[in-house]
Design a protein around this motif. Structure first.
Motif, mmCIF file in Angstrom:
data_model
loop_
_atom_site.group_PDB
_atom_site.id
_atom_site.type_symbol
_atom_site.label_atom_id
_atom_site.label_comp_id
_atom_site.label_asym_id
_atom_site.label_seq_id
_atom_site.Cartn_x
_atom_site.Cartn_y
_atom_site.Cartn_z
ATOM 1 N N GLU A 1 0.018 16.487 -11.757
ATOM 2 C CA GLU A 1 -1.005 16.266 -12.795
ATOM 3 C C GLU A 1 -2.089 15.335 -12.237
ATOM 4 N N ARG A 2 -2.405 14.179 -12.899
ATOM 5 C CA ARG A 2 -3.457 13.310 -12.348
ATOM 6 C C ARG A 2 -2.958 12.491 -11.165
ATOM 7 N N GLY A 3 -1.722 12.756 -10.742
ATOM 8 C CA GLY A 3 -1.078 11.912 -9.726
ATOM 9 C C GLY A 3 -0.267 10.816 -10.395
ATOM 10 N N GLY B 1 0.185 14.842 2.483
ATOM 11 C CA GLY B 1 -0.270 16.051 1.819
ATOM 12 C C GLY B 1 -0.952 15.725 0.507
ATOM 13 N N LEU B 2 -1.989 16.479 0.187
ATOM 14 C CA LEU B 2 -2.690 16.279 -1.092
ATOM 15 C C LEU B 2 -3.429 17.572 -1.419
ATOM 16 N N ASN B 3 -2.940 18.261 -2.439
ATOM 17 C CA ASN B 3 -3.588 19.506 -2.879
ATOM 18 C C ASN B 3 -4.268 19.249 -4.214
ATOM 19 N N SER C 1 -5.258 9.429 4.646
ATOM 20 C CA SER C 1 -4.505 9.079 3.441
ATOM 21 C C SER C 1 -5.413 9.180 2.210
ATOM 22 N N GLY C 2 -4.915 9.798 1.149
ATOM 23 C CA GLY C 2 -5.659 9.891 -0.112
ATOM 24 C C GLY C 2 -7.077 10.367 0.130
ATOM 25 N N SER C 3 -8.031 9.666 -0.474
ATOM 26 C CA SER C 3 -9.431 10.062 -0.356
ATOM 27 C C SER C 3 -10.106 9.392 0.841
ATOM 28 N N LEU D 1 -4.722 2.262 -16.401
ATOM 29 C CA LEU D 1 -5.647 1.498 -15.538
ATOM 30 C C LEU D 1 -6.182 2.334 -14.379
ATOM 31 N N GLY D 2 -5.506 3.412 -14.018
ATOM 32 C CA GLY D 2 -5.950 4.263 -12.917
ATOM 33 C C GLY D 2 -4.840 5.225 -12.549
ATOM 34 N N ALA D 3 -5.255 6.405 -12.051
ATOM 35 C CA ALA D 3 -4.267 7.453 -11.798
ATOM 36 C C ALA D 3 -3.197 7.011 -10.791
ATOM 37 N N ASP D 4 -3.624 6.259 -9.786
ATOM 38 C CA ASP D 4 -2.700 5.839 -8.720
ATOM 39 C C ASP D 4 -1.761 4.705 -9.136
ATOM 40 N N CYS D 5 -2.122 3.990 -10.186
ATOM 41 C CA CYS D 5 -1.392 2.746 -10.503
ATOM 42 C C CYS D 5 0.066 3.001 -10.874
ATOM 43 N N ALA D 6 0.311 4.100 -11.593
ATOM 44 C CA ALA D 6 1.649 4.351 -12.141
ATOM 45 C C ALA D 6 2.713 4.413 -11.046
ATOM 46 N N TYR E 1 -10.970 14.478 -14.834
ATOM 47 C CA TYR E 1 -10.056 14.259 -13.718
ATOM 48 C C TYR E 1 -9.661 15.602 -13.099
ATOM 49 N N HIS E 2 -8.855 15.542 -12.038
ATOM 50 C CA HIS E 2 -8.335 16.754 -11.413
ATOM 51 C C HIS E 2 -6.818 16.716 -11.425
ATOM 52 N N ASN E 3 -6.218 17.876 -11.586
ATOM 53 C CA ASN E 3 -4.780 17.954 -11.332
ATOM 54 C C ASN E 3 -4.592 18.054 -9.824
ATOM 55 N N ALA F 1 0.835 -1.206 0.000
ATOM 56 C CA ALA F 1 0.000 0.000 0.000
ATOM 57 C C ALA F 1 0.870 1.256 0.000
ATOM 58 N N LYS F 2 0.222 2.397 -0.124
ATOM 59 C CA LYS F 2 0.909 3.708 -0.006
ATOM 60 C C LYS F 2 0.100 4.596 0.917
ATOM 61 N N ILE F 3 0.775 5.624 1.449
ATOM 62 C CA ILE F 3 0.032 6.734 2.073
ATOM 63 C C ILE F 3 0.348 8.001 1.283
ATOM 64 N N SER G 1 -15.409 5.853 -1.501
ATOM 65 C CA SER G 1 -14.988 5.709 -2.899
ATOM 66 C C SER G 1 -14.324 7.013 -3.338
ATOM 67 N N THR G 2 -13.312 6.855 -4.182
ATOM 68 C CA THR G 2 -12.532 8.021 -4.615
ATOM 69 C C THR G 2 -13.444 9.041 -5.310
ATOM 70 N N GLY G 3 -14.338 8.546 -6.166
ATOM 71 C CA GLY G 3 -15.273 9.434 -6.871
ATOM 72 C C GLY G 3 -16.081 10.272 -5.880
HETATM 73 C C1 LIG Z 1 -6.956 10.589 -4.851
HETATM 74 C C2 LIG Z 1 -5.900 9.520 -4.909
HETATM 75 O O1 LIG Z 1 -6.267 8.418 -4.111
HETATM 76 C C3 LIG Z 1 -4.601 10.069 -4.366
HETATM 77 O O2 LIG Z 1 -3.694 9.074 -4.123
HETATM 78 C C4 LIG Z 1 -5.697 9.048 -6.317
HETATM 79 O O3 LIG Z 1 -5.247 10.089 -7.134
HETATM 80 C C5 LIG Z 1 -6.876 8.352 -6.918
HETATM 81 O O4 LIG Z 1 -6.377 7.509 -7.911
HETATM 82 P P1 LIG Z 1 -7.194 6.223 -8.440
HETATM 83 O O5 LIG Z 1 -7.977 5.623 -7.319
HETATM 84 O O6 LIG Z 1 -6.214 5.377 -9.193
HETATM 85 O O7 LIG Z 1 -8.182 6.956 -9.414
HETATM 86 P P2 LIG Z 1 -8.912 6.429 -10.726
HETATM 87 O O8 LIG Z 1 -9.361 5.020 -10.497
HETATM 88 O O9 LIG Z 1 -8.047 6.740 -11.893
HETATM 89 O O10 LIG Z 1 -10.160 7.416 -10.730
HETATM 90 C C6 LIG Z 1 -11.322 7.294 -9.931
HETATM 91 C C7 LIG Z 1 -12.112 8.591 -10.016
HETATM 92 O O11 LIG Z 1 -11.477 9.591 -9.193
HETATM 93 C C8 LIG Z 1 -11.488 10.866 -9.811
HETATM 94 N N1 LIG Z 1 -10.109 11.357 -9.986
HETATM 95 C C9 LIG Z 1 -9.042 10.542 -9.768
HETATM 96 C C10 LIG Z 1 -7.744 11.017 -9.887
HETATM 97 C C11 LIG Z 1 -7.557 12.373 -10.252
HETATM 98 N N2 LIG Z 1 -6.335 12.906 -10.382
HETATM 99 N N3 LIG Z 1 -8.636 13.170 -10.466
HETATM 100 C C12 LIG Z 1 -9.912 12.694 -10.332
HETATM 101 O O12 LIG Z 1 -10.868 13.436 -10.506
HETATM 102 C C13 LIG Z 1 -12.245 10.697 -11.120
HETATM 103 O O13 LIG Z 1 -13.589 11.028 -10.863
HETATM 104 C C14 LIG Z 1 -12.111 9.216 -11.406
HETATM 105 O O14 LIG Z 1 -13.201 8.734 -12.163
#
Ligand SMILES: C[C@](O)(CO)[C@H](O)COP(=O)(O)OP(=O)(O)OC[C@H]1O[C@@H](n2ccc(N)nc2=O)[C@H](O)[C@@H]1O
Ligand SMILES: Nc1ncnc2c1ncn2[C@@H]1O[C@H](COP(=O)(O)OP(=O)(O)OP(=O)(O)O)[C@@H](O)[C@H]1O
Length: 266
Positions: A146-148, A12-14, A238-240, A129-134, A23-25, A7-9, A173-175
């Protein structure tokens, strides 16, 4: 082959702006921690996925390991595999558990089937596959923006400290967590703030999701307060969410939190 996705923590998250792609930067510090799943992949006569441990919500087709398989298969000649995941990383926790499984799956397939992918190529597959995966491809502390999924290396070593992570019986949920957020550019970037002494982090380093999540879940705010009360040098969701971590000089006594919540001493 078996790997152990961790896992990760987020320290800070702006959330800095809304993007045209929905998505969000954002900017954050990703720091790997020692809570792990176990992921096994063996060559088989048909593609299958099984799991033990924590129950994973959603359909098997939507599991990020299966999605990873189909993504790699678009470009590579892969045999069918059977995938087994022992799920230990809490879900809906802001710990990137599913994202880590996806990235480790790509790394595993690359090694097992000699796909010859570079770190950059694996990172590119992962971010689809997802912003966090990379982040989990290289899996070392970074400043992410950027998208993280864009990174700048940082020097950050918390091994002299005790990290405690508290997971309440709530999943976010992140959404859901992104809804209601008003993006804003911070006065000072986390890239610089992370170099301040840890004792000062609580004055400067924040997680924008706390504002929206604490409103609906006061018990999570309570956990953060309890960690500071127990002597944390720095504490944050942590995160969302929903997990909250504390960084301590010595292992704290958090028995009072253990009934309701799951507490990990790292
Ligand atoms: C918020 C964090 O948990 C911080 O670590 C991550 O950036 C989330 O990354 P993640 O779970 O891999 O996200 P994804 O599965 O790509 O996206 C889920 C949903 O979160 C929102 N999302 C996610 C990442 C991002 N930079 N902007 C967004 O707005 C979008 O609505 C997207 O549909
Ligand atoms: N391998 C997997 N492990 C866990 N969840 C998965 C997996 N594959 C897909 N998912 C889906 O992803 C959702 C949440 O995943 P995850 O655990 O990454 O979220 P999180 O704890 O909020 O972390 P983050 O938002 O930081 O990525 C689950 O509800 C599930 O439907």
């Amino acid at each position: 082959m078996i790997l152990f996705p961790n896992a990760k923590i987020n320290i800070g998250l702006n959330i800095t702006e809304r993007r045209p792609d929905g998505y969000h930067n954002l900017e954050t510090i990703f720091y790997p921690i020692d809570i792990k799943d176990a992921l096994e992949v063996v060559k088989s006569d048909k593609l299958s996925f099984t799991s033990t441990g924590l129950e994973i919500p959603g359909l098997i087709e939507d599991n990020l390991c299966i999605k990873g398989y189909h993504l790699l298969k678009l470009d590579h000649d892969l045999p069918p595999v059977s995938i087994h995941l022992h799920k230990h990383i809490p879900i809906g926790a802001g710990l990137g558990g599913g994202s880590s499984d996806a990235a480790f799956f790509i790394r595993l397939m690359n090694d097992e089937f000699k796909l010859g992918l570079s770190v950059e190529e694996m990172t590119n597959y992962a971010r689809r596959l997802g912003a966090d995966c990379a982040f989990f491809i290289e899996n070392k502390p970074v400043f992410a923006f950027e998208r993280g999924d864009e990174f700048e290396s940082i020097k950050l070593d918390l091994s002299a400290y005790k990290i405690v992570l508290v997971m309440p019986p709530v999943h976010i949920s992140t959404g859901e967590a992104f809804r209601g957020i008003k993006p804003a550019t911070p006065k000072e970037s986390l890239f610089d703030l992370i170099n301040e002494p840890i004792a000062d982090w609580k004055k400067f380093i924040k997680n924008d999701f706390e504002q929206t999540v604490f409103k609906n879940h006061v018990e999570i705010r309570g956990i953060k307060a309890a960690l500071y009360e127990a002597g944390a040098i720095y504490s944050s969701m942590s995160g969302s969410g929903a997990s909250v971590f504390g960084i301590f000089a010595d292992t704290p006594d958090l028995k009072f939190l253990e009934g309701e919540n799951e507490v990990f001493y790292l």
